[in-house]
Enzyme design. Structure first.
Site, PDB file in Angstrom:
ATOM      1  N   ARG A  44       6.345  50.442  77.415  1.00  0.00           N
ATOM      2  CA  ARG A  44       5.302  51.232  76.768  1.00  0.00           C
ATOM      3  C   ARG A  44       5.487  51.157  75.254  1.00  0.00           C
ATOM      4  O   ARG A  44       6.474  50.610  74.768  1.00  0.00           O
ATOM      5  CB  ARG A  44       5.331  52.695  77.260  1.00  0.00           C
ATOM      6  N   GLY A  45       4.508  51.748  74.524  1.00  0.00           N
ATOM      7  CA  GLY A  45       4.516  51.628  73.063  1.00  0.00           C
ATOM      8  C   GLY A  45       3.576  50.479  72.710  1.00  0.00           C
ATOM      9  O   GLY A  45       3.651  49.399  73.309  1.00  0.00           O
ATOM     10  N   ALA A  46       2.688  50.739  71.741  1.00  0.00           N
ATOM     11  CA  ALA A  46       1.588  49.800  71.494  1.00  0.00           C
ATOM     12  C   ALA A  46       2.032  48.351  71.231  1.00  0.00           C
ATOM     13  O   ALA A  46       1.586  47.435  71.927  1.00  0.00           O
ATOM     14  CB  ALA A  46       0.729  50.338  70.358  1.00  0.00           C
ATOM     15  N   ARG A  87      -4.011  49.596  80.278  1.00  0.00           N
ATOM     16  CA  ARG A  87      -4.041  50.806  79.430  1.00  0.00           C
ATOM     17  C   ARG A  87      -5.131  50.624  78.364  1.00  0.00           C
ATOM     18  O   ARG A  87      -5.178  49.574  77.717  1.00  0.00           O
ATOM     19  CB  ARG A  87      -2.668  51.063  78.776  1.00  0.00           C
ATOM     20  N   GLN A 192       8.550  61.346  75.729  1.00  0.00           N
ATOM     21  CA  GLN A 192       9.110  60.126  75.116  1.00  0.00           C
ATOM     22  C   GLN A 192      10.060  60.461  73.968  1.00  0.00           C
ATOM     23  O   GLN A 192      10.979  59.702  73.687  1.00  0.00           O
ATOM     24  CB  GLN A 192       7.974  59.227  74.577  1.00  0.00           C
ATOM     25  N   ASP A 233      -1.506  53.819  67.894  1.00  0.00           N
ATOM     26  CA  ASP A 233      -1.932  52.935  68.981  1.00  0.00           C
ATOM     27  C   ASP A 233      -3.195  52.163  68.622  1.00  0.00           C
ATOM     28  O   ASP A 233      -3.441  51.081  69.138  1.00  0.00           O
ATOM     29  CB  ASP A 233      -2.142  53.723  70.268  1.00  0.00           C
ATOM     30  N   ASN A 243      -3.091  58.161  68.215  1.00  0.00           N
ATOM     31  CA  ASN A 243      -1.658  58.117  68.509  1.00  0.00           C
ATOM     32  C   ASN A 243      -1.383  59.161  69.595  1.00  0.00           C
ATOM     33  O   ASN A 243      -2.293  59.887  70.035  1.00  0.00           O
ATOM     34  CB  ASN A 243      -0.826  58.368  67.249  1.00  0.00           C
ATOM     35  N   LYS A 244      -0.159  59.224  70.016  1.00  0.00           N
ATOM     36  CA  LYS A 244       0.228  60.113  71.120  1.00  0.00           C
ATOM     37  C   LYS A 244      -0.315  61.513  70.944  1.00  0.00           C
ATOM     38  O   LYS A 244      -0.301  62.070  69.838  1.00  0.00           O
ATOM     39  CB  LYS A 244       1.763  60.109  71.220  1.00  0.00           C
TER      40      LYS A 244
HETATM   41  O1  MRU Z   1       1.899  56.377  75.945  1.00  0.00           O
HETATM   42  P1  MRU Z   1       2.907  55.625  75.140  1.00  0.00           P
HETATM   43  O2  MRU Z   1       4.297  56.100  75.354  1.00  0.00           O
HETATM   44  O3  MRU Z   1       2.755  54.132  75.263  1.00  0.00           O
HETATM   45  O4  MRU Z   1       2.486  56.008  73.651  1.00  0.00           O
HETATM   46  C1  MRU Z   1       3.197  55.529  72.589  1.00  0.00           C
HETATM   47  C2  MRU Z   1       2.774  56.109  71.314  1.00  0.00           C
HETATM   48  O5  MRU Z   1       1.859  56.875  71.199  1.00  0.00           O
HETATM   49  C3  MRU Z   1       3.472  55.611  70.123  1.00  0.00           C
HETATM   50  O6  MRU Z   1       3.469  56.581  69.133  1.00  0.00           O
HETATM   51  C4  MRU Z   1       2.700  54.407  69.634  1.00  0.00           C
HETATM   52  O7  MRU Z   1       2.563  53.440  70.617  1.00  0.00           O
HETATM   53  C5  MRU Z   1       3.229  53.906  68.397  1.00  0.00           C
HETATM   54  S1  MRU Z   1       3.944  52.355  68.602  1.00  0.00           S
HETATM   55  C6  MRU Z   1       5.353  52.165  67.875  1.00  0.00           C
END
Ligand code: MRU
Length: 340
Positions: A44-46, A87, A192, A233, A243-244
């Site tokens: 996970r993470g963009a 996603r 996270q 993201d 973002n999250k």
């Molecule tokens: O749902 P996730 O855990 O994939 O979300 C991740 C985030 O929101 C991060 O802040 C984002 O991807 C930034 S990437 C370094």
């Protein structure tokens, strides 16, 4: 720890869903395995899901049996469709898909295209690594010795297949010898922050304090936070940033307390096709992530729960966006065009 490693015929990833308790690596040899790992958030993470999707496309292409170009393109489209359907919010997946489609459009035969796709996936990974390294260095200039820094979700090497974005900045500033007081929000519902950011900071030897999401205002009011730094993201052309979930709340709070609010993200996170951030699709995840913690029900049976995984922060709350090509200062709109 290597978050993501290309082994030529398979992709090795650390299973983020089992951290911090277990360090388990998964070896994924089919594109469906990679799609599942992205959907189930083993990875996970963009930026990291973009990199994984690149390798997924290469693996999917290499497994196609036909030498007929039309048939190959048809099967490759199915591979790419499967990967992008995992996603919806992070633009990185879609960017990578577009890059891979462009590569596949050239090449005189199937073998040549397969090789070019693999090379492109490796290149995407390398570029993300370099971009996040640059972001870490540039962003660290904004953090002074003794700063209280609050970060949200997880934006370290795990999330980026590189050095990290917001967390990369914090880790690099620490390596420069700056003494930071790092506040990590737990980031409900999937935590996270508590699980992954805490783990990564511990590995990097950076002292930190874990807080619940609802404590952020308390610490800002007490003057303990000098800046907030988060990842992204997807950033629309007007600078509005997805973002999250919880990022918007932090940005409004930071604004109310006169605290700078930074977004750290590679330029690949900017989506110029969207004029407004409110056009960014927001992933809705299972209500069970809210009603349960670690599989254990915390809300009464039959409770209705909402679970938007991301929110949009309007650009007026963003002090600057730190990219690998430079820091875009407020107002963001025009500056984004210049940098990317
Ligand atoms: O749902 P996730 O855990 O994939 O979300 C991740 C985030 O929101 C991060 O802040 C984002 O991807 C930034 S990437 C370094």
């Amino acid at each position: 720890m290597i978050a993501i490693e290309w082994l030529c015929d398979r992709l090795k990833i650390i299973d983020q869903s089992r951290l911090p308790h277990e360090e388990v690596y998964l070896e994924l040899s089919g594109y469906q395995d990679i799609a599942r790992a992205i959907r189930d958030m083993n990875i996970r993470g963009a930026p990291a899901i973009g990199v994984a999707a690149g390798y997924g496309t290469a693996l999917g292409a290499n497994a196609i049996k036909t030498t007929d170009m039309n048939q190959f393109q048809k099967e490759l489209s199915e591979v790419i469709e499967t990967l992008v359907s995992t996603r919806p919010t992070a633009v990185n997946l879609f960017r990578v898909a577009e890059r891979m489609k462009k590569v596949a459009a050239f090449g005189k035969d199937v073998e040549e295209i397969k090789k070019a796709l693999t090379d492109e996936a490796v290149k995407i990974h390398f570029e993300e690594e370099k971009a996040t390294e640059k972001i870490s260095h540039l962003g660290a200039e904004l953090l002074n010795d003794g700063f209280g820094v609050l970060t949200h979700c997880n934006t370290g090497p795990l999330a980026t297949a590189g050095h990290g974005t917001a967390l990369g900045v914090i880790i690099y500033a620490h390596r420069q010898g700056k003494k930071l007081r790092v506040f990590v929000t737990e980031t409900r519902p999937r935590c996270q922050g508590a699980k992954l950011t805490a783990w990564e900071l511990k590995q990097a030897g950076v002292p930190f304090t874990l807080i619940t999401d609802s404590m952020a205002g308390y610490f800002m009011k007490r003057g303990e936070i000098d800046c907030v730094i988060v990842g992204a993201d997807r950033i629309a052309a007007n600078g509005y940033t997805a973002n999250k979930i919880g990022t918007y709340t932090l940005a409004v709070l930071a604004n109310a307390h006169g605290i700078p609010f930074y977004v750290a993200a590679p330029t690949t996170t900017i989506d110029f096709s969207l004029i407004s951030g409110y056009q960014i699709p927001i992933e809705e995840r299972s209500p069970e992530e809210v009603t349960h913690i670690q599989g254990m029900r915390i809300a009464p049976e039959g409770t209705q729960a909402a679970n938007p995984a991301f929110d949009i922060t309007p650009s007026q709350y963003i002090t600057a966006i730190i990219t690998e090509k430079g820091i875009i200062k407020h107002p963001l709109g025009e500056g984004i065009g210049r940098v990317a």
